[in-house]
Design an enzyme around this catalytic site. Structure first.
Site, mmCIF file in Angstrom:
data_model
loop_
_atom_site.group_PDB
_atom_site.id
_atom_site.type_symbol
_atom_site.label_atom_id
_atom_site.label_comp_id
_atom_site.label_asym_id
_atom_site.label_seq_id
_atom_site.Cartn_x
_atom_site.Cartn_y
_atom_site.Cartn_z
ATOM 1 N N GLY A 259 -12.342 3.412 -3.774
ATOM 2 C CA GLY A 259 -11.756 2.169 -4.494
ATOM 3 C C GLY A 259 -11.214 1.111 -3.700
ATOM 4 O O GLY A 259 -11.420 -0.029 -3.738
ATOM 5 N N ALA A 260 -10.342 1.636 -2.905
ATOM 6 C CA ALA A 260 -9.803 0.534 -1.775
ATOM 7 C C ALA A 260 -8.839 1.380 -0.697
ATOM 8 O O ALA A 260 -8.905 2.573 -0.795
ATOM 9 C CB ALA A 260 -8.629 -0.310 -2.654
ATOM 10 N N MET A 261 -8.520 0.448 -0.057
ATOM 11 C CA MET A 261 -7.751 1.074 1.322
ATOM 12 C C MET A 261 -6.633 0.403 1.868
ATOM 13 O O MET A 261 -6.901 -0.834 1.981
ATOM 14 C CB MET A 261 -8.853 1.259 2.435
ATOM 15 C CG MET A 261 -8.274 2.130 3.853
ATOM 16 S SD MET A 261 -7.555 3.754 3.347
ATOM 17 C CE MET A 261 -6.420 3.763 4.430
ATOM 18 N N GLU A 262 -5.468 1.035 1.977
ATOM 19 C CA GLU A 262 -4.245 0.344 2.304
ATOM 20 C C GLU A 262 -4.016 0.213 3.672
ATOM 21 O O GLU A 262 -2.686 -0.139 4.255
ATOM 22 C CB GLU A 262 -3.161 1.376 1.833
ATOM 23 C CG GLU A 262 -2.819 2.831 2.836
ATOM 24 C CD GLU A 262 -3.672 3.924 2.231
ATOM 25 O OE1 GLU A 262 -4.859 3.732 1.345
ATOM 26 O OE2 GLU A 262 -3.092 5.184 2.781
ATOM 27 N N ASN A 263 -4.878 -0.152 4.569
ATOM 28 C CA ASN A 263 -4.737 -0.553 5.985
ATOM 29 C C ASN A 263 -3.650 -1.643 6.090
ATOM 30 O O ASN A 263 -3.284 -2.642 5.410
ATOM 31 C CB ASN A 263 -5.886 -1.307 6.572
ATOM 32 C CG ASN A 263 -7.291 -0.570 5.900
ATOM 33 O OD1 ASN A 263 -7.418 0.400 6.345
ATOM 34 N ND2 ASN A 263 -8.064 -1.327 5.408
ATOM 35 N N HIS A 295 -1.208 0.190 -6.351
ATOM 36 C CA HIS A 295 -1.593 1.512 -5.631
ATOM 37 C C HIS A 295 -1.655 0.899 -4.046
ATOM 38 O O HIS A 295 -0.657 1.589 -3.373
ATOM 39 C CB HIS A 295 -2.645 2.175 -6.003
ATOM 40 C CG HIS A 295 -2.907 3.495 -5.224
ATOM 41 N ND1 HIS A 295 -2.517 4.603 -5.793
ATOM 42 C CD2 HIS A 295 -3.351 3.772 -4.262
ATOM 43 C CE1 HIS A 295 -2.673 5.637 -5.126
ATOM 44 N NE2 HIS A 295 -3.183 5.030 -3.894
ATOM 45 N N GLU A 296 -2.328 0.271 -3.488
ATOM 46 C CA GLU A 296 -2.563 0.080 -2.207
ATOM 47 C C GLU A 296 -1.389 -0.781 -1.661
ATOM 48 O O GLU A 296 -0.932 -0.453 -0.816
ATOM 49 C CB GLU A 296 -3.812 -0.965 -2.005
ATOM 50 C CG GLU A 296 -5.072 -0.074 -2.408
ATOM 51 C CD GLU A 296 -5.393 1.214 -2.211
ATOM 52 O OE1 GLU A 296 -4.998 1.936 -1.086
ATOM 53 O OE2 GLU A 296 -5.986 2.031 -3.106
ATOM 54 N N HIS A 299 1.597 1.777 -1.079
ATOM 55 C CA HIS A 299 1.084 2.463 0.237
ATOM 56 C C HIS A 299 1.868 1.915 1.379
ATOM 57 O O HIS A 299 2.289 2.610 2.515
ATOM 58 C CB HIS A 299 -0.188 2.813 0.339
ATOM 59 C CG HIS A 299 -0.960 3.801 -0.217
ATOM 60 N ND1 HIS A 299 -0.395 5.234 0.078
ATOM 61 C CD2 HIS A 299 -2.366 3.892 -0.810
ATOM 62 C CE1 HIS A 299 -1.475 5.812 -0.648
ATOM 63 N NE2 HIS A 299 -2.451 5.337 -0.930
ATOM 64 N N GLU A 318 -0.502 10.242 -1.225
ATOM 65 C CA GLU A 318 -1.379 10.013 -2.344
ATOM 66 C C GLU A 318 -0.733 10.404 -3.787
ATOM 67 O O GLU A 318 -0.602 9.481 -4.757
ATOM 68 C CB GLU A 318 -2.901 10.515 -2.460
ATOM 69 C CG GLU A 318 -3.473 9.958 -1.181
ATOM 70 C CD GLU A 318 -3.794 8.559 -1.365
ATOM 71 O OE1 GLU A 318 -3.416 7.788 -2.353
ATOM 72 O OE2 GLU A 318 -4.286 7.622 -0.245
HETATM 73 ZN ZN ZN Z 1 -3.943 6.039 -2.223
#
Ligand code: ZN
Length: 896
Positions: A259-263, A295-296, A299, A318
């Site tokens: 879905g997505a990534m919290e870099n 959500h991201e 994080h 998570e």
């Molecule tokens: Zn996550």
């Protein structure tokens, strides 16, 4: 080979700083990695072993001079580094081929733009590194690329320098002010445009927010930007957590495994969770975007500032972050009713996806003990059950107590890589005397024991003594590798209701009347415990596990009449809805058992499965002005085929399908007039706004239209399909348009084909809408086995691209999850599944492994499905060079 949590050892080396220089080229990107490393004084001296994957190594220098090194599998081993505690300067020069990176892990190219995905172990595909989350370093990143082709160059943190170079190239230099593990590294380079927003935080700091997309998509970013601003404000207000960066960027790509990534400071998103317009996105898309952006962003604290010690602790970030995004969505939803709808949605996912996982071959604790491929553990257990485990802690210490616990967690662990135990310790320590603190060791079984506990409740009313004794007991079935389970700490929020629907004051024996409340939490810690309520004037109906206060199966023998009382009167909307589901499930299971003797096939049965009293209760719900449309829609949603199947020891998927279809049809027919009224009352929601009230009305209107078309398919009526067709043509928003199209497809209307063609012609330029178009056809109802041939034909459609994960999911996954069409007596669905798993595994193991999981529960299938499923699974297992990802899933599925 498996990796075990018990084998964890602190790293023998630390990496303090990393200075990366990229010369970006799709065919051959050069990466210069200068690191300052030093020995960890707490660990016995060892060689430095750096992880790598599909890299070409050109040069290694130690303190500026050449050195000897060796390769051990994929690892680069440096044995002769200087002894002592002095830092060592390493310089490693490698190349990689982003254009050939079809796994979409590490550095890859999508639509002429460079992206990275490093979680969990993708950074080692970019350079040699200690690619584990407990090694946190300060990053400086210089990107160099053709200015014409890649005008935008992004990485984590702050832009400190940029300019032109020779030969039409340019550069940008980024410094991340926060140390981070390698999985949070990111870079993006390409021709992108940004929506920008300047904001001032509560603390008075200025921040620049940017949402980067491809030129042309800018007008679809407003909702994502608003969601980001809401997320920032919410985290400050609810948890006192502020944005810790000058700049926060979101970038969208259409090729993304998840879905997505919290870099850190540079979130990379699947376009599905960024782009929205009234014409192209549904209400669900709008809500998902808000939730994933949240959500991201959340994080940034729960994941980035405090990260995981090792990947067994994945749920630390998570589970907690899903809990946070769920709370965010509920707070954004506003009304009590909208909050309840969100809670019900979340519980449905848990029960229809996580419960089966917990009962199947991939069952694992929220904190697993071992894995072969970590990518297989980004599961509903880690995420959604993990969130429930956090929610129980929240409920055991209260909202204020939980905020105190979070504060202590950051005081103790900011900047560290920690464990799930560290988290629960902080929440408990901030709340001494709370039930969590009292039972912390036992509570932690939620992290270590897999499986869904069964909570059995038996009530006994004593009219003479005016007491009601509630006996709660718990058990949990064995799961892979865990035969014995110890009792859990189970918070049971509950109330008692009189036959006339009044809430009864709850006074436990030994308490004074003044303490009585209408709803309270019982905490079950033993295998069995009894609770005696006094001053109960009449036999009550228990309302148990309100708000779904624990992730368990509640086993309680309610009569139909008691469930109808709860449906009509429970003050807890979750349990009101739950009563409708219990009734629906009960009738479905009975019909399935009955039909085991008869032969009931799809569409053929006119048997009345639902009793008149239940149909009337649903009619009352539809006609009740006090209830929100979204809530009505959920009550009128029958339990899913998967959830029904999950209750059976042996599954005949066609029988489950036929029974549920027959129930749908009965609701369509028996409530025809009600559906017409619902349609009239809700079909026009005015100027489009994706708010909860109007979205609920659209959802209910959409259901009404489907029901009316379903009924029309039986009676031969052409009016309702005609209306649906008209709506496909002139709907003012995608929600209404999709609802109408899906009503035609679901009811197998003769107009469906033409409507699909029109829809395609209208939206062929929009990838996300095309995904919906494919997905609707993969999920179509089966008539004489027509769906599989249609899916195979669609795979040859010019718009179908199997290498694009969204597109593959939209057609292939939606078909394989379409039980009625997938479970064919001729086994062709399973053959198709095996072919696709093998095909996709050749270029993207992560996506292939997700598809492989469709067959997790093949052993529960009845014959002839079971034998056919076995040979399909075995055929995948026999494929040479199967990835670790797929092998782990398939091996578990075949194990006894
Ligand atoms: Zn996550």
């Amino acid at each position: 080979t498996a990796i075990y949590r018990a084998d964890y050892e602190a790293p023998a080396w630390w990496i303090d700083t990393v200075d990366l220089t990229f010369d970006l080229d799709p065919a051959k990107t050069r990466v210069l990695n200068k690191m300052r490393v030093r020995r960890n004084p707490d660990v016995a001296a060892q060689p430095l072993r750096l992880d790598g994957d599909e890299l070409n190594l050109a040069r290694v220098l130690v303190n500026g001079a050449g050195t000897s090194f060796k390769m051990d599998g994929d690892q680069l081993v440096l044995e002769n580094l200087p002894e002592g505690s002095e830092p060592v300067e390493l310089e490693i020069f490698t190349t990689c081929a982003p254009a050939k990176n079809t796994k979409l892990m590490g550095l890859y190219v999508s639509e002429d733009t460079f992206f990275t995905q490093c979680e969990a172990e993708g950074f080692r595909r970019i350079t040699y590194f200690l690619d584990r989350p407990d090694v946190m370093a300060m990053y400086t990143v210089t990107l160099r690329a053709s200015k014409a082709q890649y005008p935008v160059l992004l990485s984590n943190g702050n832009l400190v320098d940029s300019g032109d170079l020779d030969e039409g190239r340019h550069f940008a230099k980024w410094v991340d002010p926060h140390k981070k593990p390698s999985y949070l590294f990111a870079l993006v380079a390409g021709n992108l445009v940004a929506r920008e927003q300047k904001i001032k935080s509560r603390a008075g700091n200025n921040h620049l927010l940017q949402v980067f997309v491809r030129p042309g998509d800018l007008e679809k970013t407003e909702h994502a930007m608003n969601s980001l601003m809401h997320s920032i404000a919410w985290d400050e207000a609810r948890f006192g957590l502020s944005l810790d960066l000058e700049r926060f960027m979101i970038v969208a790509t259409s090729d993304f495994n998840m879905g997505a990534m919290e870099n850190k400071g540079l979130n990379i998103f699947n376009t599905k969770y960024v782009l929205a317009s009234q014409a192209t996105a549904t209400d669900t898309d709008y809500f998902n975007i808000e939730s994933v952006v949240g959500h991201e962003y959340f994080h940034n604290w729960t994941g980035d500032r405090v990260t995981c010690r090792d990947w067994f602790q994945l749920s630390l970030k998570e589970g907690l972050t899903v809990f946070r995004d769920q709370e965010f969505s509920m707070d954004m939803a506003g009304s009590q009713s909208a909050r309840a709808v969100k809670r019900i949605d979340d519980v449905r996912v848990l029960r229809t996806v996580q419960f089966p996982e917990d009962a199947g071959p991939m069952a694992h604790p929220v904190r697993p003990d071992s894995y072969i491929e970590i990518n297989n553990f980004y599961t509903v257990t880690i995420y959604e059950k993990g969130a429930e485990v956090v929610r129980m802690q929240h409920n055991l210490v209260g909202r204020e107590g939980f905020a105190k616990g979070m504060k202590l967690y950051f005081e103790r662990h900011d900047g560290q890589a920690v464990t799930c135990d560290d988290f629960s310790q902080a929440i408990a320590d901030a709340n001494p005397g709370s039930p969590l603190a009292q039972h912390l060791q036992q509570f932690r079984r939620w992290y270590s024991q897999a499986g869904t506990p069964v909570l059995k409740a038996v009530g006994q009313y004593d009219a003479a003594a005016q007491t009601y004794t509630l006996t709660l007991s718990q058990s949990c079935a064995p799961t892979v590798g865990q035969s014995e389970k110890l009792p859990f700490v189970i918070p049971v929020q509950m109330g008692l209701i009189s036959a006339s629907g009044q809430e009864i004051a709850l006074q436990l024996q030994g308490e004074d009347a003044a303490q009585a409340t209408l709803s309270r939490m019982l905490v079950l810690t033993e295998a069995e415990q009894s609770f005696v309520f006094t001053n109960v004037a009449e036999a009550p109906v228990p309302s148990l596990l309100r708000t779904f206060s624990a992730p368990v199966v509640l086993d309680c023998e309610f009569s139909d009449a008691e469930l109808l009382t709860l449906l009509a009167h429970d003050s807890d909307p979750f349990n009101q809805w739950e009563a409708s589901q219990r009734l629906g499930l009960r009738y479905a299971l009975k019909a399935i058992a009955d039909s085991a003797n008869n032969t009931l096939t799809s569409g053929q049965s006119s048997t009345e499965i639902l009793p008149a009293a239940f149909v009337q209760a649903l009619r009352d719900v539809l006609g009740n002005d006090k209830l929100d449309a979204a809530f009505k829609d959920l009550v009128l949603t029958l339990p899913s085929e998967g959830y029904i199947a999950d209750q059976l020891a042996e599954i005949d998927p066609q029988r489950v399908h036929a029974v549920r279809e027959a129930m749908q049809l009965q609701l369509a027919t028996a409530l025809q007039a009600d559906w017409e009224a619902v349609w009239e009352a809700n079909r026009d929601t005015g100027a489009y706004q994706p708010d909860h009230v109007s979205a609920g009305r659209r959802a209910l209107a959409g259901r009404a239209l489907t029901m009316l078309c379903l009924n029309a398919a039986q009676t031969g009526d052409t009016v309702w399909p005609g209306k649906a067709y008209q709506r496909c043509k002139d709907a003012g928003n995608m929600t209404d348009r999709m609802a109408a199209l899906s009503a035609l497809v679901y009811s197998a209307s003769p107009l469906a084909e033409q409507a699909l063609q029109r829809f395609h012609a209208l939206f062929q330029q929009d990838a996300l809408v095309l995904d919906k178009w494919f997905s609707l056809q993969g999920a179509a109802s089966d008539r004489d086995g027509n769906v599989l041939p249609a899916v195979k034909a669609l795979m040859k459609h010019p718009d179908f691209q199997i290498k694009n994960p969204n597109r593959a999911r939209s057609l292939i996954f939606s078909y394989c999850n379409n039980a009625g069409a997938f479970h064919r007596t001729d086994a062709a669905g399973y053959v198709f599944w095996a072919d696709r798993v093998i095909e996709i595994d050749g270029f993207n193991p992560q996506v292939a492994a997700r598809l492989a999981r469709v067959m997790d529960r093949w052993k529960k299938l009845a014959e002839p499905y079971r034998a056919a499923a076995r040979s399909a699974v075995e055929r995948v297992a026999a494929k040479p060079n199967l990835s670790n990802d797929v092998r782990e899933v398939i091996t578990r599925a075949l194990a006894d």
